[in-house]
Design a protein around this motif. Structure first.
Motif, mmCIF file in Angstrom:
data_model
loop_
_atom_site.group_PDB
_atom_site.id
_atom_site.type_symbol
_atom_site.label_atom_id
_atom_site.label_comp_id
_atom_site.label_asym_id
_atom_site.label_seq_id
_atom_site.Cartn_x
_atom_site.Cartn_y
_atom_site.Cartn_z
ATOM 1 N N ILE A 43 -3.627 -3.185 1.199
ATOM 2 C CA ILE A 43 -3.296 -1.834 0.733
ATOM 3 C C ILE A 43 -1.854 -1.544 1.112
ATOM 4 O O ILE A 43 -1.520 -1.497 2.287
ATOM 5 N N ARG A 44 -1.017 -1.358 0.113
ATOM 6 C CA ARG A 44 0.405 -1.160 0.403
ATOM 7 C C ARG A 44 0.955 0.020 -0.381
ATOM 8 O O ARG A 44 0.448 1.103 -0.280
ATOM 9 N N ALA A 45 1.973 -0.260 -1.201
ATOM 10 C CA ALA A 45 2.735 0.826 -1.801
ATOM 11 C C ALA A 45 1.907 1.718 -2.715
ATOM 12 O O ALA A 45 0.879 1.307 -3.251
ATOM 13 N N GLY A 46 2.430 2.937 -2.909
ATOM 14 C CA GLY A 46 1.739 3.870 -3.785
ATOM 15 C C GLY A 46 2.621 4.597 -4.775
ATOM 16 O O GLY A 46 2.109 5.256 -5.666
ATOM 17 N N VAL A 47 3.948 4.487 -4.611
ATOM 18 C CA VAL A 47 4.838 5.306 -5.441
ATOM 19 C C VAL A 47 5.750 4.400 -6.274
ATOM 20 O O VAL A 47 6.484 3.580 -5.719
ATOM 21 N N LEU A 48 5.700 4.553 -7.589
ATOM 22 C CA LEU A 48 6.501 3.687 -8.465
ATOM 23 C C LEU A 48 7.699 4.445 -9.036
ATOM 24 O O LEU A 48 7.563 5.555 -9.555
ATOM 25 N N GLU A 198 1.144 17.083 -4.251
ATOM 26 C CA GLU A 198 2.347 16.246 -4.096
ATOM 27 C C GLU A 198 2.387 15.674 -2.679
ATOM 28 O O GLU A 198 1.732 16.187 -1.778
ATOM 29 N N LEU A 199 3.224 14.633 -2.496
ATOM 30 C CA LEU A 199 3.313 14.008 -1.173
ATOM 31 C C LEU A 199 3.976 14.962 -0.167
ATOM 32 O O LEU A 199 4.852 15.741 -0.539
ATOM 33 N N ILE A 200 3.547 14.859 1.088
ATOM 34 C CA ILE A 200 4.185 15.622 2.176
ATOM 35 C C ILE A 200 4.591 14.633 3.272
ATOM 36 O O ILE A 200 3.740 13.921 3.813
ATOM 37 N N TYR A 201 5.878 14.573 3.571
ATOM 38 C CA TYR A 201 6.402 13.810 4.711
ATOM 39 C C TYR A 201 6.675 14.827 5.813
ATOM 40 O O TYR A 201 7.473 15.748 5.615
ATOM 41 N N ALA A 202 6.024 14.682 6.974
ATOM 42 C CA ALA A 202 6.138 15.704 8.023
ATOM 43 C C ALA A 202 6.764 15.143 9.300
ATOM 44 O O ALA A 202 6.390 14.069 9.767
ATOM 45 N N ALA A 209 4.000 12.285 10.001
ATOM 46 C CA ALA A 209 2.771 12.138 9.199
ATOM 47 C C ALA A 209 3.146 12.150 7.734
ATOM 48 O O ALA A 209 4.148 12.763 7.340
ATOM 49 N N LEU A 210 2.364 11.436 6.924
ATOM 50 C CA LEU A 210 2.553 11.436 5.473
ATOM 51 C C LEU A 210 1.207 11.650 4.802
ATOM 52 O O LEU A 210 0.234 10.963 5.119
ATOM 53 N N ALA A 211 1.186 12.613 3.890
ATOM 54 C CA ALA A 211 -0.003 12.815 3.038
ATOM 55 C C ALA A 211 0.328 12.242 1.676
ATOM 56 O O ALA A 211 1.241 12.718 1.010
ATOM 57 N N SER A 212 -0.391 11.192 1.279
ATOM 58 C CA SER A 212 -0.181 10.592 -0.034
ATOM 59 C C SER A 212 -1.543 10.419 -0.693
ATOM 60 O O SER A 212 -2.555 10.950 -0.213
ATOM 61 N N MET A 213 -1.571 9.705 -1.786
ATOM 62 C CA MET A 213 -2.828 9.601 -2.547
ATOM 63 C C MET A 213 -2.792 8.373 -3.433
ATOM 64 O O MET A 213 -1.740 7.752 -3.633
ATOM 65 N N ARG A 214 -3.942 8.034 -3.993
ATOM 66 C CA ARG A 214 -4.026 7.003 -5.016
ATOM 67 C C ARG A 214 -4.544 7.574 -6.332
ATOM 68 O O ARG A 214 -4.323 7.031 -7.386
ATOM 69 N N SER A 215 -5.304 8.667 -6.233
ATOM 70 C CA SER A 215 -5.871 9.313 -7.421
ATOM 71 C C SER A 215 -6.308 10.711 -6.997
ATOM 72 O O SER A 215 -6.110 11.102 -5.838
ATOM 73 N N TYR A 221 -3.229 8.486 3.883
ATOM 74 C CA TYR A 221 -2.474 9.216 4.893
ATOM 75 C C TYR A 221 -1.909 8.234 5.918
ATOM 76 O O TYR A 221 -2.483 7.145 6.135
ATOM 77 N N TYR A 222 -0.807 8.635 6.546
ATOM 78 C CA TYR A 222 -0.225 7.831 7.624
ATOM 79 C C TYR A 222 0.195 8.736 8.782
ATOM 80 O O TYR A 222 0.600 9.882 8.564
ATOM 81 N N VAL A 223 0.130 8.204 10.006
ATOM 82 C CA VAL A 223 0.835 8.806 11.160
ATOM 83 C C VAL A 223 1.609 7.682 11.837
ATOM 84 O O VAL A 223 1.221 6.514 11.736
ATOM 85 N N PRO A 292 11.822 0.235 5.826
ATOM 86 C CA PRO A 292 10.707 1.024 6.356
ATOM 87 C C PRO A 292 10.109 1.820 5.206
ATOM 88 O O PRO A 292 10.839 2.202 4.279
ATOM 89 N N PRO A 293 8.796 2.077 5.201
ATOM 90 C CA PRO A 293 8.158 2.634 4.004
ATOM 91 C C PRO A 293 8.503 4.095 3.711
ATOM 92 O O PRO A 293 8.057 4.638 2.691
ATOM 93 N N THR A 294 9.283 4.726 4.565
ATOM 94 C CA THR A 294 9.542 6.163 4.434
ATOM 95 C C THR A 294 10.109 6.571 3.064
ATOM 96 O O THR A 294 9.838 7.658 2.589
ATOM 97 N N GLY A 295 10.894 5.714 2.429
ATOM 98 C CA GLY A 295 11.436 6.098 1.121
ATOM 99 C C GLY A 295 10.632 5.588 -0.053
ATOM 100 O O GLY A 295 11.009 5.816 -1.203
ATOM 101 N N ALA A 296 9.535 4.873 0.207
ATOM 102 C CA ALA A 296 8.698 4.271 -0.848
ATOM 103 C C ALA A 296 9.505 3.301 -1.712
ATOM 104 O O ALA A 296 9.399 3.295 -2.937
ATOM 105 N N LYS A 297 10.320 2.486 -1.078
ATOM 106 C CA LYS A 297 11.257 1.660 -1.831
ATOM 107 C C LYS A 297 10.893 0.177 -1.944
ATOM 108 O O LYS A 297 11.439 -0.530 -2.797
HETATM 109 C C1 PHB Z 1 1.602 5.358 0.011
HETATM 110 O O1 PHB Z 1 0.979 6.126 -0.750
HETATM 111 O O2 PHB Z 1 1.073 4.349 0.485
HETATM 112 C C2 PHB Z 1 3.000 5.680 0.346
HETATM 113 C C3 PHB Z 1 3.641 6.731 -0.293
HETATM 114 C C4 PHB Z 1 4.953 7.035 0.029
HETATM 115 C C5 PHB Z 1 5.604 6.290 0.981
HETATM 116 C C6 PHB Z 1 4.979 5.221 1.614
HETATM 117 C C7 PHB Z 1 3.667 4.914 1.284
HETATM 118 O O3 PHB Z 1 6.883 6.614 1.312
#
Ligand code: PHB
Ligand code: RFL
Length: 390
Positions: A43-48, A198-202, A209-215, A221-223, A292-297
């Motif tokens: 399970i890896r990236a989520g944002v294209l 929408e995503l929240i980077y806190a 913390a990051l709130a993200s989603m797949r659907s 989520y990440y901490v 680092p995954p912070t920018g979803a790059k």
């Molecule tokens: C994820 O949904 O897995 C995700 C989203 C944004 C990020 C990193 C990971 O910056």
């Protein structure tokens, strides 16, 4: 076996490149160390970004992405109680990102193998590269106890950070740039609706913390956690409690808890290897660089490398044009460094580093204040987040 291009690694970079080459009539084979199921279980990236979406469109493999992907017009930076919305569509002239899991993108590319005539050999062992400085390099691997050899004109290393391709470039030629961060991201995937559309980077005093989603029904989520933490230290309940604190009261009120489908810790690093071509060997994606995954790059950079590599290889085979091969490393690295900078700066802004004191914290607060009040600052973040031009 003889082919034009031997691709090592069937993650998103290797599969995308294989399909792009086949679409242009270039012969290739992809070698992958793991099984298809194993590759899909990561399970890896989520944002294209647009570049990744447009490659899937160009291949005509974007039906599911179009039907199930979630286009996002914005995302949020949270600082304590405040939410700063970055309206990426408004700030970039209507551009968007699409939330669609790397797993799903990889599945779409895998499912199209047979129809598109892309040969992928899974569960290869002991992959080794030879004569990469010559015009007749070759790769050997073992499968089911038998050794095989692939003769080719080019090898493309799409084998991730730990693969053998980068190692085939002599130390006297290559230079490594590395920054390791003093924390990892603990991620949880759960079949619950996201707490926000929408995503929240806190950046909270207890950490990132990051709130993200797949659907609409699956959340990610990440901490951030110390590198010494183990997944077993984090029960689902402890993780949900921590997310509710770090994401702030508004998001916390909307969090739906559920059992983890997957929970893992990923270390954070910035890494660049240069050059990205040596003789007949090209590197694409995580084999040459990590963000680092912070920018979803990460995945999106792999896609832009693949775009440049596919152009260069089809130019070479179909138009006898060597120029883009010669320029490949410089072309790819120019974009890589800009994404490295963005991912590093967003990581610095949104995490509490153990070595930081009151001054560094005040700088974070001042920067977040500036972003909250300046359209110019928001535009800079937005244009990086949707992806710089290819
Ligand atoms: C994820 O949904 O897995 C995700 C989203 C944004 C990020 C990193 C990971 O910056
Ligand atoms: P991969 O996906 O690592 O694939 C490499 C493949 O090579 C195989 N391999 C070999 N095959 C043959 N022989 C060998 N000796 C081999 N050694 C290795 C491996 O088995 C594997 O299948 O690299 P690729 O294709 O370059 O793709 C890169 C992306 O996977 C990566 O950058 C992203 O996942 C990073 N990333 C994110 N990127 C984004 O663009 N947006 C995001 O939202 C995002 N979130 C993330 C992420 C990465 C994360 N982790 C786990 C590091 C979130 C996380 C938590």
């Amino acid at each position: 076996m003889k082919t034009q291009v031997c691709i090592i690694g069937a993650g998103p970079a290797g599969l995308l490149l294989g399909h792009l080459l086949r679409a242009e009539g270039v012969d290739c084979v992809v070698l992958e160390r793991r099984s298809p199921d194993y590759v899909l279980s990561r399970i890896r990236a989520g944002v294209l970004e647009n570049i990744t979406v447009s490659l899937m469109e160009r291949l005509g493999l974007d039906q599911r992405l179009k039907a199930e992907g979630l286009p996002h017009d914005g995302f949020n930076l949270a600082d304590g109680e405040r939410l700063i919305r970055i309206d990426i569509a408004d700030l970039t002239g209507g551009q968007q990102v699409v939330v669609y899991g790397q797993t799903e993108l990889t599945r779409d590319l895998m499912d199209a193998r047979e129809e598109r005539g892309l040969e992928v050999i899974y569960e290869t062992e002991d992959t080794a590269l030879f004569d990469v400085e010559s015009e007749a390099p070759y790769v050997t691997y073992t499968k089911d106890g038998t050794q095989h050899r692939v003769d080719c004109r080019f090898i493309v290393g799409c084998d991730g950070f730990h693969g053998p391709s980068r190692e085939a470039i002599p130390a006297s030629v290559g230079k490594e740039y590395m920054r390791e961060y003093p924390f990892g991201w603990l991620g949880i995937l759960a079949d619950v609706p996201p707490c926000n559309h929408e995503l929240i980077y806190a950046n909270h005093e207890r950490g990132f913390a990051l709130a993200s989603m797949r659907s609409e029904t699956r959340s990610r989520y990440y901490v951030d956690v110390p590198l010494t933490d183990k997944v077993e230290d984090w029960s689902d309940e402890r993780l949900w409690d921590e997310l509710a604190i770090r994401l702030g009261p508004e998001a916390a009120a909307n969090i739906t808890r559920g059992p983890a489908l997957e929970k893992s810790i990923a270390p954070l690093r910035s890494f660049v290897f240069a050059p990205m071509r040596h003789g007949s060997l090209l590197l694409c994606g995580d084999s040459a660089h990590i963000v680092p995954p912070t920018g979803a790059k990460g995945l999106n950079l792999a896609a832009s490398d693949v775009h440049y590599a596919a152009e260069a290889l089809t130019g070479f085979f179909n138009r006898s044009d060597n120029d883009a091969i010669t320029a490949y490393s410089d072309t790819a690295l120019a974009r890589v460094w800009k994404s490295e900078r963005f991912s590093w700066s967003l990581t610095k802004l949104m995490h509490r580093f153990p070595e930081d004191g009151p001054f560094e914290r005040a700088m974070q607060q001042a920067e977040l204040d500036y972003i909250a009040s300046s359209r110019a600052a928001q535009t800079s973040i937005a244009e990086n987040y949707v992806g710089l031009p290819v």
